[in-house]
Design a protein around this motif. Structure first.
Motif, PDB file in Angstrom:
ATOM      1  N   LEU A 125       0.833  -1.209   0.000  1.00  9.08           N
ATOM      2  CA  LEU A 125       0.000   0.000   0.000  1.00  9.08           C
ATOM      3  C   LEU A 125       0.866   1.256   0.000  1.00  9.08           C
ATOM      4  N   ASN A 126       1.825   1.275  -0.899  1.00  7.38           N
ATOM      5  CA  ASN A 126       2.743   2.399  -1.089  1.00  7.38           C
ATOM      6  C   ASN A 126       3.659   2.652   0.104  1.00  7.38           C
ATOM      7  N   THR A 127       3.737   1.709   1.016  1.00  6.84           N
ATOM      8  CA  THR A 127       4.649   1.803   2.151  1.00  6.84           C
ATOM      9  C   THR A 127       5.768   0.789   1.940  1.00  6.84           C
ATOM     10  N   ARG A 128       6.996   1.287   1.855  1.00  2.00           N
ATOM     11  CA  ARG A 128       8.126   0.405   1.602  1.00  2.00           C
ATOM     12  C   ARG A 128       8.713  -0.085   2.923  1.00  2.00           C
ATOM     13  N   SER A 129       9.049  -1.365   2.950  1.00  2.00           N
ATOM     14  CA  SER A 129       9.694  -1.965   4.109  1.00  2.00           C
ATOM     15  C   SER A 129      10.953  -2.679   3.636  1.00  2.00           C
ATOM     16  N   ARG A 130      12.035  -2.532   4.366  1.00  2.00           N
ATOM     17  CA  ARG A 130      13.289  -3.175   3.973  1.00  2.00           C
ATOM     18  C   ARG A 130      13.229  -4.698   4.076  1.00  2.00           C
ATOM     19  N   LEU A 131      12.265  -5.177   4.803  1.00  2.00           N
ATOM     20  CA  LEU A 131      12.058  -6.615   4.972  1.00  2.00           C
ATOM     21  C   LEU A 131      10.582  -6.911   4.756  1.00  2.00           C
ATOM     22  N   PRO A 132      10.211  -8.173   4.522  1.00  2.00           N
ATOM     23  CA  PRO A 132       8.789  -8.523   4.474  1.00  2.00           C
ATOM     24  C   PRO A 132       8.221  -8.593   5.892  1.00  2.00           C
ATOM     25  N   LEU A 133       8.409  -7.504   6.620  1.00  2.00           N
ATOM     26  CA  LEU A 133       8.154  -7.470   8.062  1.00  2.00           C
ATOM     27  C   LEU A 133       7.652  -6.093   8.450  1.00  2.00           C
ATOM     28  N   MET A 134       6.605  -6.065   9.274  1.00  2.00           N
ATOM     29  CA  MET A 134       6.073  -4.820   9.802  1.00  2.00           C
ATOM     30  C   MET A 134       5.807  -5.020  11.291  1.00  2.00           C
ATOM     31  N   LEU A 135       5.807  -3.918  12.033  1.00  2.00           N
ATOM     32  CA  LEU A 135       5.615  -4.014  13.477  1.00  2.00           C
ATOM     33  C   LEU A 135       4.142  -3.800  13.816  1.00  2.00           C
ATOM     34  N   SER A 136       3.565  -4.776  14.487  1.00  2.00           N
ATOM     35  CA  SER A 136       2.149  -4.756  14.856  1.00  2.00           C
ATOM     36  C   SER A 136       1.884  -3.709  15.933  1.00  2.00           C
ATOM     37  N   PRO A 137       0.622  -3.306  16.055  1.00  2.00           N
ATOM     38  CA  PRO A 137       0.256  -2.447  17.186  1.00  2.00           C
ATOM     39  C   PRO A 137       0.201  -3.252  18.475  1.00  2.00           C
ATOM     40  N   THR A 138       0.782  -2.713  19.531  1.00  2.00           N
ATOM     41  CA  THR A 138       0.704  -3.331  20.859  1.00  2.00           C
ATOM     42  C   THR A 138       0.409  -2.241  21.872  1.00  2.00           C
ATOM     43  N   ALA A 139      -0.495  -2.513  22.779  1.00  2.00           N
ATOM     44  CA  ALA A 139      -0.959  -1.496  23.718  1.00  2.00           C
ATOM     45  C   ALA A 139       0.006  -1.309  24.883  1.00  2.00           C
ATOM     46  N   MET A 140       0.024  -0.100  25.428  1.00  2.00           N
ATOM     47  CA  MET A 140       0.619   0.212  26.732  1.00  2.00           C
ATOM     48  C   MET A 140       2.088  -0.198  26.835  1.00  2.00           C
ATOM     49  N   SER A 141       2.890   0.179  25.855  1.00  2.00           N
ATOM     50  CA  SER A 141       4.261  -0.327  25.802  1.00  2.00           C
ATOM     51  C   SER A 141       5.155   0.210  26.908  1.00  2.00           C
ATOM     52  N   ARG A 142       4.819   1.342  27.505  1.00  2.00           N
ATOM     53  CA  ARG A 142       5.659   1.848  28.594  1.00  2.00           C
ATOM     54  C   ARG A 142       5.500   1.024  29.875  1.00  2.00           C
ATOM     55  N   LEU A 143       4.545   0.121  29.905  1.00  2.00           N
ATOM     56  CA  LEU A 143       4.488  -0.825  31.016  1.00  2.00           C
ATOM     57  C   LEU A 143       5.720  -1.725  31.045  1.00  2.00           C
ATOM     58  N   PHE A 144       6.290  -1.971  29.887  1.00  2.00           N
ATOM     59  CA  PHE A 144       7.349  -2.964  29.773  1.00  2.00           C
ATOM     60  C   PHE A 144       8.744  -2.346  29.840  1.00  2.00           C
ATOM     61  N   HIS A 145       8.832  -1.073  29.468  1.00  2.00           N
ATOM     62  CA  HIS A 145      10.064  -0.310  29.591  1.00  2.00           C
ATOM     63  C   HIS A 145       9.690   1.158  29.491  1.00  2.00           C
ATOM     64  N   CYS A 146      10.383   1.994  30.243  1.00  2.00           N
ATOM     65  CA  CYS A 146       9.991   3.403  30.310  1.00  2.00           C
ATOM     66  C   CYS A 146      10.033   4.104  28.960  1.00  2.00           C
ATOM     67  N   GLN A 147      10.820   3.600  27.994  1.00  2.00           N
ATOM     68  CA  GLN A 147      10.902   4.239  26.683  1.00  2.00           C
ATOM     69  C   GLN A 147       9.683   3.931  25.817  1.00  2.00           C
TER      70      GLN A 147
END
Length: 414
Positions: free
Chosen positions: A95-117
């Motif tokens: 969809l006109n979005t280029r990725s260097r790999l056949p890989l994309m990062l999924s949405p995951t909720a509340m990521s600062r629970l796991f690390h402050c960044q």
């Protein structure tokens, strides 16, 4: 063409890739992680049990969660000999979005629970690796902050009962430069995640004897937690009378139940079209008949997903349904898959079965939990190196060449 880079670098060597930005210094403990399971074990040691279980767990008896992983074991890759693989092309455009790999990062909720960044670390690592990142509605860093980080981005959307809030989220995503909407369709009610219920998971974590004890056992996470800004649902904390200022006092499941819409139907896609003219993908598609419905409502693609085994237990694995969904989608719709990927070989199997690209969530969260931004870098580097090496071992110079001829069913056991 630049000389071949170290396969442990954040992005693998592929045709057309000349250089990669340098991320944060890699701690030795992360460098010793040779695969995603190593990162998983490191994250488990660093994080309180309730939070690790939230990443790692699923619904009820974990049947679907387990099947997502085992489905990849049902296929074997067929290598071809004496092929020139001095250069391999790993890039895909979806969809006109280029990725260097056949890989994309999924949405995951509340990521600062796991690390402050939190999501900042994920977005920065994804940008360096040249991989698209899909930001969750329930992120702990705002749409605007993530939009300012270089790299391709999509926005995941829950269509809540409060439609004014939803429209506001979409308009903010457009203004921040997000190029596609990923509408999650399989979370109209909360799944029965018994581990989270037993652990009493709250957002943010409630300070009590249990958390104090876990904090003493996990000092690095505790230091992050007490010295960082409060954890909030950054995109919805001020969104309306139901959500405004109250999310932190409720259990995660109770909070979600307040706004999830049991009456959600395909009319929501038509409604979104009134104010969003970019691509829409529907995430959670498992029935080929729903692909035809998605096409009829103007969707550009679908994500084959059972929510990582976190919603309906005993649903089929995502990989099992992929070939049927690809057949129904034809070549005019994008087809992604999310669920169970832990190795580069898994990515190649999914592409051979018809996926344009693979989405991953838990793999990068293991990295985030293990070591923040550097841990996400490590997770993406491991997967990238595996994808390049496995293509070379298969004798395939371009990931787009993968197909059913490259697979065979695994031998029956017993």
């Amino acid at each position: 063409m630049a000389a071949r880079k170290d396969p442990a670098a954040p992005a693998p060597v592929a045709a057309g890739i000349e250089s990669v930005e340098t991320g944060p210094a890699m701690p030795r403990r992360l460098g010793r992680c040779l695969n995603l399971d190593d990162l998983r074990r490191l994250a488990r040691r660093r994080m309180p049990r309730a939070l690790f279980d939230y990443i790692d767990g699923g619904a009820e008896d974990l049947v679907t969660l387990t099947d997502n992983r085992r489905a990849f074991d049902g296929y074997r890759l067929v290598p071809k000999m004496l092929r020139d693989v001095g250069r391999v092309e790993t890039a895909r455009t979806v969809l006109n979005t280029r990725s260097r790999l056949p890989l994309m990062l999924s949405p995951t909720a509340m990521s600062r629970l796991f690390h402050c960044q939190g999501e900042r670390a994920v977005a920065r690592a994804a940008g360096r690796a040249g991989l698209p990142y899909t930001l969750s509605t329930l992120s702990t860093v705002s749409i605007e902050d993530i939009g300012a980080i270089p790299g391709p981005k999509w926005f995941q959307l829950y269509v809540y009962k409060d439609r004014d809030l939803v429209q506001g989220l979409v308009e903010r995503a457009r203004a921040a430069g997000f190029s596609a909407l990923v509408v999650t369709a399989d979370a109209h009610i909360a799944g029965n995640r018994e581990l989270d219920l037993r652990n009493g998971l709250t957002v943010p974590p409630r300070i009590g004897p249990g958390l104090v004890w876990q904090g003493l056992r996990h000092p690095a996470w505790s230091w992050d937690f007490v010295t960082s800004a409060p954890i909030t649902t950054a995109n919805v904390a001020g969104g309306g009378p139901t959500l405004g200022g109250r999310a932190g006092s409720l259990s995660l499941l109770s909070y979600l139940n307040q706004q999830l819409d049991e009456t959600l139907d395909w009319g929501a896609i038509a409604w979104l079209r009134r104010f969003w003219d970019g691509p829409i993908l529907v995430k959670g598609i498992m029935d080929p008949a729903d692909v035809a419905r998605a096409r009829a409502h103007g969707c550009a693609g679908v994500v084959v997903s059972n929510h990582g085994g976190r919603q309906l237990d005993s649903a089929p694995s995502a990989l099992q349904m992929l070939p049927e969904i690809r057949a129904e989608a034809g070549q005019d719709m994008a087809v992604l898959i999310d669920g169970g990927v832990r190795r580069g070989t898994d990515v190649l199997k999914a592409v051979a079965l018809g996926a344009d690209a693979v989405m991953v969530g838990r793999p990068y969260l293991y990295g985030l939990g293990a070591g923040g931004e550097a841990g996400v870098d490590r997770a993406l580097a491991i997967l990238g190196a595996e994808i390049v090496r496995d293509l070379q071992l298969m004798g395939v110079a371009d990931v787009a060449q993968l197909g059913l001829d490259d697979l065979r069913p695994a031998p029956a056991v017993g």
